[in-house]
Enzyme design. Sequence first.
Site, PDB file in Angstrom:
ATOM      1  CE1 TYR A  53       2.011   0.259   0.515  1.00  0.00           C
ATOM      2  CE2 TYR A  53       4.244  -0.599   0.457  1.00  0.00           C
ATOM      3  CZ  TYR A  53       3.003  -0.543   1.044  1.00  0.00           C
ATOM      4  OH  TYR A  53       2.754  -1.285   2.178  1.00  0.00           O
ATOM      5  N   GLY A  54       2.385   4.378  -4.471  1.00  0.00           N
ATOM      6  CA  GLY A  54       2.674   5.273  -5.585  1.00  0.00           C
ATOM      7  C   GLY A  54       2.233   4.705  -6.917  1.00  0.00           C
TER       8      GLY A  54
END
Length: 323
Positions: A53-54
């Site tokens: 995530y990111g």
Amino acid sequence: MKYKQLGQTGVQVSELCFGTMSFGGDADEAESARMFSACRDAGINFFDCADGYGKGAAETILGKLIKGERDDLVITSKCFSPMRDDVNARGGNRRHILQAVEASLRRLGTDRLDVLFMHRWDATVPLEETLRALETLVADGKVLYLGASNYSAWQIAKGLGISERHGWPRFDVIEPMYSLVKRQAESEIFPLALAENLGVISYSAVGGGLLSGKYGKGTRPDSGRIMANPDYAKRYSEDWVFDVAEAFTEFARETGVHPVSLAVAWAAANPAVTCPIIGARNLEQLQPSLDSIKIDMTPDLHARIAALSRTPAPATDRLEDQL
């Protein structure tokens, strides 16, 4: 907020889990903090994350937010996703798993993950190698429980068998996709989870926004995950899912309930689901998901909503044997 046991772990988790995929992306650090606080105020103690995530951004933000109350929270993360351009910075091999978890612990500012999920199945690596690496992490105290995300039923079952044979820690938690328009888990994954007493935290209860009330047969919003993300556009590309979305939105309107609240409550009511993962880009978008616990999802209401969608094919073709 009610609390439920996560599979056979003995760990008690809130009936909603907050997914942090938006942290550092759609939600900046300040908005992430507001959503985290709202979740804690609502009684949520369960937060799902992933290194992908990111590319670490979500873990970094979550790590800052959990300081001071880490021991009161159940924190998950995942590994598998490419984290750098390097060809080896990905996958389910021992080398990457051990490196990835060390990096996740640094970003989260913690000494252990309550649950580590393998984020995807890696067909290039023997499952024994993946599970042996996970066993090392559990033995070292860096991971407490193991999970499988996006695995099929046979892949989960194979992992359980290997772990049993070697005396290694097994998958205790699984994370499948599940919503009114994505019900494949009902065929084999959920029966397996019930038979093996696995914790289930399902994701995408609102179908990537499809069941938010913004979509229909000829209705599309100007923005949204399905409109902007090619993967989501492909996932929800079949015409029938928009028919379901329109019928569901109308049903929610007639019932007087926000469609997001109803979609989350419906997914949560499946007997195999420990808790659905909720997520949002901002605090305003989060509130209807939090409100889902206020809905009395009776068997009749659940059945009426299910009838709006397609029932998935059973695991075998012997329809006469289906209950």
